[in-house]
Motif scaffolding. Structure first.
Motif, PDB file in Angstrom:
ATOM      1  N   GLY A  59      20.671  49.126   0.238  1.00 44.11           N
ATOM      2  CA  GLY A  59      20.436  49.660  -1.098  1.00 44.11           C
ATOM      3  C   GLY A  59      20.820  51.124  -1.143  1.00 44.11           C
ATOM      4  O   GLY A  59      21.580  51.600  -0.283  1.00 44.11           O
ATOM      5  N   LEU A  60      20.324  51.791  -2.142  1.00 45.07           N
ATOM      6  CA  LEU A  60      20.715  53.189  -2.372  1.00 45.07           C
ATOM      7  C   LEU A  60      19.521  54.123  -2.258  1.00 45.07           C
ATOM      8  O   LEU A  60      18.412  53.765  -2.652  1.00 45.07           O
ATOM      9  CB  LEU A  60      21.289  53.341  -3.781  1.00 45.07           C
ATOM     10  N   VAL A  61      19.769  55.297  -1.738  1.00 49.57           N
ATOM     11  CA  VAL A  61      18.781  56.372  -1.802  1.00 49.57           C
ATOM     12  C   VAL A  61      19.473  57.554  -2.474  1.00 49.57           C
ATOM     13  O   VAL A  61      20.590  57.922  -2.098  1.00 49.57           O
ATOM     14  CB  VAL A  61      18.275  56.759  -0.399  1.00 49.57           C
ATOM     15  N   MET A  62      18.842  58.086  -3.514  1.00 46.52           N
ATOM     16  CA  MET A  62      19.401  59.271  -4.165  1.00 46.52           C
ATOM     17  C   MET A  62      19.120  60.481  -3.277  1.00 46.52           C
ATOM     18  O   MET A  62      17.970  60.772  -2.954  1.00 46.52           O
ATOM     19  CB  MET A  62      18.760  59.454  -5.544  1.00 46.52           C
ATOM     20  N   LEU A  63      20.191  61.152  -2.863  1.00 47.56           N
ATOM     21  CA  LEU A  63      20.039  62.331  -2.014  1.00 47.56           C
ATOM     22  C   LEU A  63      19.932  63.569  -2.897  1.00 47.56           C
ATOM     23  O   LEU A  63      20.691  63.720  -3.845  1.00 47.56           O
ATOM     24  CB  LEU A  63      21.235  62.482  -1.077  1.00 47.56           C
ATOM     25  N   LEU A  76      22.170  65.075  -5.862  1.00 48.38           N
ATOM     26  CA  LEU A  76      23.512  65.339  -5.344  1.00 48.38           C
ATOM     27  C   LEU A  76      24.388  64.089  -5.427  1.00 48.38           C
ATOM     28  O   LEU A  76      25.576  64.166  -5.740  1.00 48.38           O
ATOM     29  CB  LEU A  76      23.376  65.803  -3.890  1.00 48.38           C
ATOM     30  N   GLY A  77      23.796  62.944  -5.145  1.00 46.60           N
ATOM     31  CA  GLY A  77      24.552  61.696  -5.121  1.00 46.60           C
ATOM     32  C   GLY A  77      23.789  60.731  -4.234  1.00 46.60           C
ATOM     33  O   GLY A  77      22.846  61.134  -3.564  1.00 46.60           O
ATOM     34  N   GLU A  78      24.214  59.457  -4.259  1.00 52.20           N
ATOM     35  CA  GLU A  78      23.457  58.461  -3.498  1.00 52.20           C
ATOM     36  C   GLU A  78      24.075  58.210  -2.129  1.00 52.20           C
ATOM     37  O   GLU A  78      25.199  58.602  -1.866  1.00 52.20           O
ATOM     38  CB  GLU A  78      23.411  57.156  -4.301  1.00 52.20           C
ATOM     39  N   ALA A  79      23.291  57.549  -1.281  1.00 48.97           N
ATOM     40  CA  ALA A  79      23.796  57.114   0.021  1.00 48.97           C
ATOM     41  C   ALA A  79      23.425  55.657   0.207  1.00 48.97           C
ATOM     42  O   ALA A  79      22.376  55.217  -0.278  1.00 48.97           O
ATOM     43  CB  ALA A  79      23.192  57.942   1.148  1.00 48.97           C
ATOM     44  N   ALA A  80      24.299  54.926   0.920  1.00 48.15           N
ATOM     45  CA  ALA A  80      23.970  53.548   1.281  1.00 48.15           C
ATOM     46  C   ALA A  80      22.975  53.594   2.432  1.00 48.15           C
ATOM     47  O   ALA A  80      23.180  54.314   3.416  1.00 48.15           O
ATOM     48  CB  ALA A  80      25.234  52.792   1.688  1.00 48.15           C
ATOM     49  N   VAL A  81      21.888  52.862   2.274  1.00 46.56           N
ATOM     50  CA  VAL A  81      20.825  52.829   3.283  1.00 46.56           C
ATOM     51  C   VAL A  81      20.466  51.363   3.519  1.00 46.56           C
ATOM     52  O   VAL A  81      20.415  50.580   2.567  1.00 46.56           O
ATOM     53  CB  VAL A  81      19.593  53.617   2.786  1.00 46.56           C
ATOM     54  N   LEU A  99      20.692  55.300   7.283  1.00 48.74           N
ATOM     55  CA  LEU A  99      21.946  55.415   6.547  1.00 48.74           C
ATOM     56  C   LEU A  99      22.919  54.369   7.056  1.00 48.74           C
ATOM     57  O   LEU A  99      22.918  54.050   8.250  1.00 48.74           O
ATOM     58  CB  LEU A  99      22.551  56.810   6.748  1.00 48.74           C
TER      59      LEU A  99
ATOM     60  N   SER B  53      30.225  59.517  -5.686  1.00 51.07           N
ATOM     61  CA  SER B  53      28.807  59.862  -5.624  1.00 51.07           C
ATOM     62  C   SER B  53      28.044  58.846  -4.779  1.00 51.07           C
ATOM     63  O   SER B  53      26.930  58.464  -5.101  1.00 51.07           O
ATOM     64  CB  SER B  53      28.220  59.943  -7.045  1.00 51.07           C
ATOM     65  N   TYR B  55      27.463  58.173  -0.549  1.00 46.75           N
ATOM     66  CA  TYR B  55      27.759  58.501   0.840  1.00 46.75           C
ATOM     67  C   TYR B  55      27.737  57.219   1.664  1.00 46.75           C
ATOM     68  O   TYR B  55      26.670  56.649   1.919  1.00 46.75           O
ATOM     69  CB  TYR B  55      26.749  59.518   1.392  1.00 46.75           C
ATOM     70  N   PRO B  86      20.407  47.784  -5.169  1.00 44.59           N
ATOM     71  CA  PRO B  86      19.130  48.292  -5.691  1.00 44.59           C
ATOM     72  C   PRO B  86      18.891  49.705  -5.162  1.00 44.59           C
ATOM     73  O   PRO B  86      19.465  50.100  -4.150  1.00 44.59           O
ATOM     74  CB  PRO B  86      18.108  47.338  -5.086  1.00 44.59           C
ATOM     75  N   GLY B  89      14.864  54.576  -3.404  1.00 46.65           N
ATOM     76  CA  GLY B  89      14.079  55.787  -3.664  1.00 46.65           C
ATOM     77  C   GLY B  89      14.952  57.015  -3.628  1.00 46.65           C
ATOM     78  O   GLY B  89      16.175  56.910  -3.753  1.00 46.65           O
ATOM     79  N   SER B  91      15.578  60.959  -1.616  1.00 41.74           N
ATOM     80  CA  SER B  91      15.299  61.713  -0.401  1.00 41.74           C
ATOM     81  C   SER B  91      14.526  62.979  -0.736  1.00 41.74           C
ATOM     82  O   SER B  91      14.439  63.376  -1.901  1.00 41.74           O
ATOM     83  CB  SER B  91      16.607  62.090   0.300  1.00 41.74           C
TER      84      SER B  91
END
Lengths: 163, 374
Positions: A59-63, A76-81, A99, B53, B55, B86, B89, B91
């Motif tokens: 899923g995504l985490v907004m960094l 800043l943007g999201e990362a795949a987690v 990540l 947008s 990473y 999905p 959350g 960071s």
């Protein structure tokens, strides 16, 4: 791993703050490549059966950053987690978040976290997993720092026109 | 009358097969791997992550491969992929002051603590094409030397001691918000826009567009008298509060580029003269984008700082509405899609207007001829 980190991690095992060692373990697992975790976990021998509770799923985490580096937060943007939660037969639950998209790494990390929480094999996890992976990460960071240091400019001043 | 048009299916299917063929190219050459792209075209991968947008290096590399190296197409692919996931959350804010930096330079202080660390830069190369690189010559590992452990003090902290530079958060530090005021991926844009949302838009904005706007400020269109106070590139740890654990865990590290631009400010009736700041933060290694972002961020603060808004780079709605290259390419490129009916209507209209024009001219000619005869 430094002596203080080791103390920090083993203190985890102690009753006063069981979360600390778990955090140290989870941090190192998240930072390590899946193949290294798998190799380190092999040293632990047979791992217990673990039932999946959630995931592994990506899923995504907004960094977030900070305005000006030290001000109010901004997105800043999201990362795949990828994350996973498992439960051991004895009831201990383990979580993993990292990540990237490595689902097997997330599953195995959650199993190791659950084993840590169960409490009976902490010495072995510390010795075979946490310490070697922490050392590998520390070596990488040190290598990066030393490579960067080699590109640091050593200014010198030439004296001219004084006579 | 509405006429449904069919018949493109076979052509489309074959066009996609042709695309796959051209993407693969000469079969006698080995196919490029995603790992090779991540390792050897890392800055292209970084740019796709920054402007998508998202990473995710391996996914961004796959997008570059699938898009045949078309960056905006790759960005589009990665944006489309992110909509399938999905959200777990958010960071904690990245602490760029604690970066494991590969590069840190300042154009304002020669001898700042931690020094000028050049890192893997194209600067000072002669920009001569290297024929040896075309062959697969072995490459030495990067040189290393002892690291003195001196922390990399921020330039803004050096100036802050004398109040010569504005603070990032000017209010009471206890009142600093813990959450951004909004999220552009969740809510539609509204103007005027708070700075945190502008920074989100700029961080994902098109590098070329921001570069051109930043350049325009240097050439006099909304001049801000900038100095590159500090640029740093390196890895920062991502930490997230995990509710089921009750504490924050690290998710790993990401590479970012940060630029602190220091700008002249003459002061106003309310504020003493001091330096102001523009800020850039970008996924991956992208100094050009981070610098351009910092220039544009500062320009867009014109209203807040009581400066006249006279140039495009100071126009928030213009800049933010046109910075997103996926939106821009969608609207520009949609023009190539069938507009047969629209065009038919326009064609009829032009024919009618021409008929009226001809009729009017014929009438006028008659009138002129009559006048001449009289």
């Amino acid at each position: 791993m430094t002596a203080s980190q080791r103390e920090h991690a083993t203190a985890a095992g102690s009753e006063d703050d069981p979360g600390r060692g778990l955090k140290a373990l989870m941090d190192i697992l998240a930072a390590s490549p899946g193949a290294e975790i798998a190799a380190a976990a092999d040293a632990l021998g047979e791992l217990p059966e673990a039932a999946p509770v959630r995931g592994p799923e990506t899923g995504l985490v907004m960094l977030r950053g900070r305005i000006g580096g030290d001000g109010a937060p901004f997105n800043l943007g999201e990362a795949a987690v990828t994350r996973a939660t498992v439960r051991l037969a004895g009831g201990a639950v383990g979580h993993a978040y990292a990540l990237g998209q490595d689902r097997e790494k997330a599953r195995l990390s959650a199993v190791l976290a659950a084993l840590w929480s169960e409490g009976t094999r902490r010495e072995a996890i510390l010795r075979d997993v946490l310490e070697p992976l922490a050392e590998a990460r520390a070596a990488e960071t040190s290598r990066t720092r030393r490579e960067a240091a080699a590109t640091r400019v050593d200014f010198f001043t030439m004296v001219r026109g004084d006579d | 009358m509405y006429v449904a048009v069919k018949g493109g299916e076979a052509a489309i299917a074959n066009a996609h097969k042709m695309l796959a063929d051209r993407r693969r190219g000469d079969r006698s050459l080995p196919a490029i791997t995603v790992e090779q792209l991540v390792e050897q075209l890392g800055l292209a991968v970084d740019r796709v992550m920054a402007e998508a947008s998202l990473y995710a290096p391996a996914l961004a590399a796959l997008a570059v491969k699938q898009a045949r190296g078309d960056m905006i197409e790759a960005i589009f692919l990665l944006r489309a992929y992110r909509t399938t996931l999905p959200r777990f959350g958010a960071s904690r804010p990245l602490e760029t002051g604690e970066m494991v930096a590969e590069r840190r330079v300042s154009a304002t202080y020669k001898d700042l603590p931690g020094g000028q660390v050049l890192g893997p830069t194209f600067d000072y190369t002669h920009r001569l094409l290297d024929p040896e690189l075309a062959a697969d010559a072995p490459v030495d590992p990067a040189p290393a030397r002892e690291h003195e452990g001196e922390p990399l003090t921020r330039v803004s902290d050096i100036l802050a001691h004398e109040d010569l530079i504005e603070r990032a958060f000017t209010g009471d530090p206890d009142q600093m918000p813990e959450e951004p005021s909004g999220d552009l991926t969740r809510e539609p844009m509204e103007f005027p826009m708070p700075r945190d949302l502008r920074l989100q838009a700029l961080a994902r904005g098109d590098e070329g567009f921001l570069l051109a706007l930043g350049y325009s400020t240097q050439r006099g269109y909304g001049r801000t008298h900038p100095f590159a106070g500090e640029i740093r590139i390196g890895e920062v740890e991502v930490e997230m509060d995990v509710p089921e654990l009750g504490f924050a865990v690290a998710l790993g590290r990401i590479r970012v580029t940060e630029c602190q631009m220091v700008n002249q400010f003459a002061g106003s009736a309310k504020l003493a003269p001091q330096f102001t700041r523009g800020y850039g933060l970008v996924f991956g290694q992208s100094e050009r984008k981070a610098m351009a972002m910092a220039l544009v961020d500062r320009s867009l603060r014109a209203g807040e700082l009581g400066e006249d808004r006279v140039a495009p780079a100071q126009d928030e709605e213009f800049v933010i509405s046109h910075a997103d290259n996926v939106q821009a390419t969608g609207f520009v490129e949609h023009l190539k899609l069938p507009h047969y009916v629209d065009f038919q209507a326009e064609l009829d209209l032009v024919r009618r207007l021409r008929a009226e024009f001809e009729a009017a001219r014929a009438g006028k000619d008659d009138a002129t001829a009559r006048e001449a005869a009289e």
